[in-house]
Design a protein around this motif. Sequence first.
Motif, short mmCIF file in Angstrom:
data_model
loop_
_atom_site.label_atom_id
_atom_site.label_comp_id
_atom_site.label_asym_id
_atom_site.label_seq_id
_atom_site.Cartn_x
_atom_site.Cartn_y
_atom_site.Cartn_z
N ARG A 222 -17.94 -6.79 16.96
CA ARG A 222 -17.42 -5.75 17.86
C ARG A 222 -18.42 -5.33 18.93
O ARG A 222 -18.01 -5.02 20.06
N PRO A 223 -19.75 -5.26 18.62
CA PRO A 223 -20.67 -4.87 19.70
C PRO A 223 -20.60 -5.80 20.91
O PRO A 223 -20.84 -5.34 22.03
N THR A 224 -20.25 -7.06 20.71
CA THR A 224 -20.14 -7.97 21.86
C THR A 224 -19.01 -7.53 22.76
O THR A 224 -19.07 -7.69 23.99
N ARG A 225 -17.92 -6.98 22.19
CA ARG A 225 -16.80 -6.51 23.01
C ARG A 225 -17.23 -5.28 23.81
O ARG A 225 -16.82 -5.12 24.97
N ALA A 226 -18.04 -4.40 23.18
CA ALA A 226 -18.50 -3.22 23.89
C ALA A 226 -19.40 -3.62 25.06
O ALA A 226 -19.26 -3.10 26.17
N LEU A 227 -20.30 -4.56 24.83
CA LEU A 227 -21.22 -4.99 25.88
C LEU A 227 -20.47 -5.76 26.97
O LEU A 227 -20.79 -5.63 28.16
N GLU A 228 -19.47 -6.55 26.58
CA GLU A 228 -18.65 -7.24 27.58
C GLU A 228 -17.86 -6.24 28.41
O GLU A 228 -17.63 -6.44 29.60
N PHE A 229 -17.42 -5.18 27.77
CA PHE A 229 -16.68 -4.14 28.49
C PHE A 229 -17.54 -3.57 29.63
O PHE A 229 -17.07 -3.43 30.77
N ILE A 230 -18.80 -3.28 29.31
CA ILE A 230 -19.70 -2.75 30.34
C ILE A 230 -19.93 -3.80 31.43
O ILE A 230 -19.90 -3.50 32.63
N GLN A 231 -20.14 -5.05 31.02
CA GLN A 231 -20.35 -6.12 31.99
C GLN A 231 -19.11 -6.36 32.84
O GLN A 231 -19.19 -6.79 33.99
N GLY A 232 -17.93 -6.10 32.26
CA GLY A 232 -16.69 -6.23 33.02
C GLY A 232 -16.63 -5.26 34.19
O GLY A 232 -16.13 -5.59 35.26
N ILE A 233 -17.15 -4.06 33.97
CA ILE A 233 -17.23 -3.09 35.07
C ILE A 233 -18.23 -3.56 36.11
O ILE A 233 -17.98 -3.49 37.32
N VAL A 234 -19.38 -4.07 35.63
CA VAL A 234 -20.41 -4.58 36.54
C VAL A 234 -19.83 -5.68 37.43
O VAL A 234 -20.08 -5.72 38.63
N SER A 235 -19.02 -6.55 36.83
CA SER A 235 -18.40 -7.64 37.59
C SER A 235 -17.52 -7.09 38.70
O SER A 235 -17.52 -7.60 39.83
N CYS A 236 -16.76 -6.04 38.41
CA CYS A 236 -15.90 -5.43 39.43
C CYS A 236 -16.70 -4.77 40.54
O CYS A 236 -16.20 -4.61 41.66
N LEU A 237 -17.92 -4.38 40.22
CA LEU A 237 -18.77 -3.72 41.20
C LEU A 237 -19.54 -4.71 42.06
O LEU A 237 -20.32 -4.31 42.92
N GLY A 238 -19.34 -6.01 41.78
CA GLY A 238 -19.95 -7.04 42.61
C GLY A 238 -21.41 -7.31 42.33
O GLY A 238 -22.09 -7.94 43.14
N GLU A 239 -21.92 -6.86 41.16
CA GLU A 239 -23.33 -7.08 40.81
C GLU A 239 -23.45 -8.35 39.98
O GLU A 239 -22.83 -8.48 38.93
N GLU A 240 -24.23 -9.31 40.47
CA GLU A 240 -24.39 -10.59 39.78
C GLU A 240 -25.79 -10.80 39.23
O GLU A 240 -26.07 -11.83 38.63
N ASP A 241 -26.69 -9.85 39.42
CA ASP A 241 -28.06 -9.99 38.95
C ASP A 241 -28.12 -9.74 37.44
O ASP A 241 -27.86 -8.61 36.99
N PRO A 242 -28.46 -10.75 36.62
CA PRO A 242 -28.51 -10.55 35.16
C PRO A 242 -29.60 -9.59 34.72
O PRO A 242 -29.58 -9.09 33.60
N ALA A 243 -30.55 -9.31 35.60
CA ALA A 243 -31.66 -8.41 35.23
C ALA A 243 -31.18 -6.98 35.02
O ALA A 243 -31.91 -6.17 34.44
N CYS A 244 -29.98 -6.65 35.47
CA CYS A 244 -29.49 -5.29 35.27
C CYS A 244 -29.05 -5.05 33.83
O CYS A 244 -28.94 -3.91 33.39
N ALA A 245 -28.81 -6.12 33.08
CA ALA A 245 -28.28 -6.00 31.73
C ALA A 245 -29.16 -5.16 30.79
O ALA A 245 -28.64 -4.27 30.10
N PRO A 246 -30.47 -5.40 30.73
CA PRO A 246 -31.28 -4.60 29.80
C PRO A 246 -31.20 -3.11 30.04
O PRO A 246 -31.18 -2.31 29.09
N HIS A 247 -31.15 -2.69 31.30
CA HIS A 247 -31.04 -1.26 31.61
C HIS A 247 -29.72 -0.70 31.07
O HIS A 247 -29.67 0.42 30.57
N LEU A 248 -28.67 -1.50 31.19
CA LEU A 248 -27.37 -1.07 30.67
C LEU A 248 -27.39 -0.94 29.16
O LEU A 248 -26.92 0.04 28.58
N TRP A 249 -27.96 -1.97 28.50
CA TRP A 249 -27.98 -1.94 27.03
C TRP A 249 -28.80 -0.74 26.54
O TRP A 249 -28.42 -0.05 25.60
N GLN A 250 -29.96 -0.52 27.17
CA GLN A 250 -30.82 0.58 26.75
C GLN A 250 -30.10 1.92 26.90
O GLN A 250 -30.23 2.82 26.07
#
Length: 560
Positions: free
Chosen positions: A315-343
């Motif tokens: 289930r945590p993968t669905r939660a993290l994908e949910f956040i990344q799904g919003i990032v995708s809609c916002l047009g952000e493609e830099d993977p370096a933003c992921a750690p800040h989101l997870w933290q």
Amino acid sequence: MYTVTNSEVTERFPDQWLVITPVAVETIPFVHAWPNAKALQISTVGCNLTCPGCVSEVLVRSPDTMGTGLKHRSPLSIIEEAEQEQCQGIIFCLNEPTVSLPSFLRVAHLAKERGMFVGCSTNGYFSDHTLNLLIPVLDMVNIGLKGTNPDVLRSCGIRDRGIVMENISRLNAAGVHVEAALMHATGQEEDLIQQAREVMAISDTIPVQIMRCMAFGELGEDSEPAIPDSERLCDHIRTFVPHVYLFNSPGSSYLNSVCTSCGGVLISREMYGPMGCRPLNSAGNGVCSCGYHLPVIGTIQQTRYEEEGMKGGYRPTRALEFIQGIVSCLGEEDPACAPHLWQSFMAGDGLNRIHDRIQRIPSYYGIIQEVADIIGRKEVGEDLISTLQGMVHRVSDAVEGAQRPRVLYSMGYPNFMINGGRFENHLVETAGGEPVNQLISRTGKPGVTISYDEFALLNPDWICISGLFSLPKESCLQYCNKHNLTSPAVTDNNIIEMPASWDFGSPRWILGLMLLAAMFHPDRCTWNLKDEVDRFYRRFYGISFDSVHPTRSFIKASAR
């Protein structure tokens, strides 16, 4: 995940963890090991393979960036937490344990010293050296097989699948309980049957788990078999495998443990999140009235731990994908933003905060704003929120004062309904419908199996099939007719098969809302849905809807 220091291979992130949470063993899943037991699940990030359609893709593709989002925990503190939570064991699950092997072994050895069982979920593609380190600490292991097709194996990164089968054989010979998970993708039936025969050649006591393929990652919906197709495959495999279980198939009875002598149900189960299940009851403690003993290790517990929110299993993968799904809609493609989101979102009780906040439209806007602020896309976030608000108001205005039809929201078969408090039912209300799911008080993850009498009591005017665990409309009707499930929805053919990610997990839920309203109230909702959909895809994904190859991924709008 490893580097070389002073001529020695060392971990880059020793004793650093992504998820540490209590879990029921069936969520991993294990079906024949310590039934109903509570364990402490641990995981890191990264994998030694790159399988298309991986449910944990969000965690395994970029350890360079994801690793900085991990938290340091000593082995002793992990074991003490397990004891405080009254866990019976430790299980590594979510990513591949061999990419964090020294850290896992430190926890595992200490767990064994404290009298706990130790297990893991793995692809089994590891060396003799690794196997020799694992055997002394493992009590049980779930090994996910990747098929026999050379092209598929190469796409995963496997050069010699014989290594995996040899490891299964050696684990079994060493007394480690083994369960084998085989993915059923469309067109791969003969491949899967061959794997099942190879597993049985090692031991016929190994339960075979059939994981119905879900179109995650790069896989499109054409890779997904319908639930009835997977059930027919299970019927064939049951002719030579004593115990076969079908996952990712809400409402299917093929999750039950069945007596191989008389066919009686020994343990009944229902789906409990992706790749997981939940026991509902156990007859005779696993012993059939005819005398047959279900081959399980460990005692069958009388009570079961229930995970909170999005914690536990995959289930945590669905939660993290949910956040990344919003990032995708916002047009952000830099993977370096992921750690800040997870933290940010995994700090404290972050996973449950995500779960609670995505159940209503207003709080969903708040998550978009928070994500946009974190990644420096505040203006784009405000634009997305404004667009969603405008479309919601159009729907609300159109259906105001309309007579509300009774709507049953199902996942898979119509006898599996989603929890009444979930976001999808909020969409039904906003679209001018009456969600009958709220009349059933018990809950599961993401829903519960209802009896045929309960279905009759709910008497829906419409049946809406989830876009996450779907079912063809024709199969839904066939199921209802086969089991004499009558309602206006069945009689009038009022069944909606929701497109992937149009009702949960992605801002594309706004399209599902407009679809529901147009189906419930066609005289009031006169918009051209195709134009609305195409406009949204072009604006927030940069592609036309006609070019989309549908996927269940929350992140991607198209598998291509």
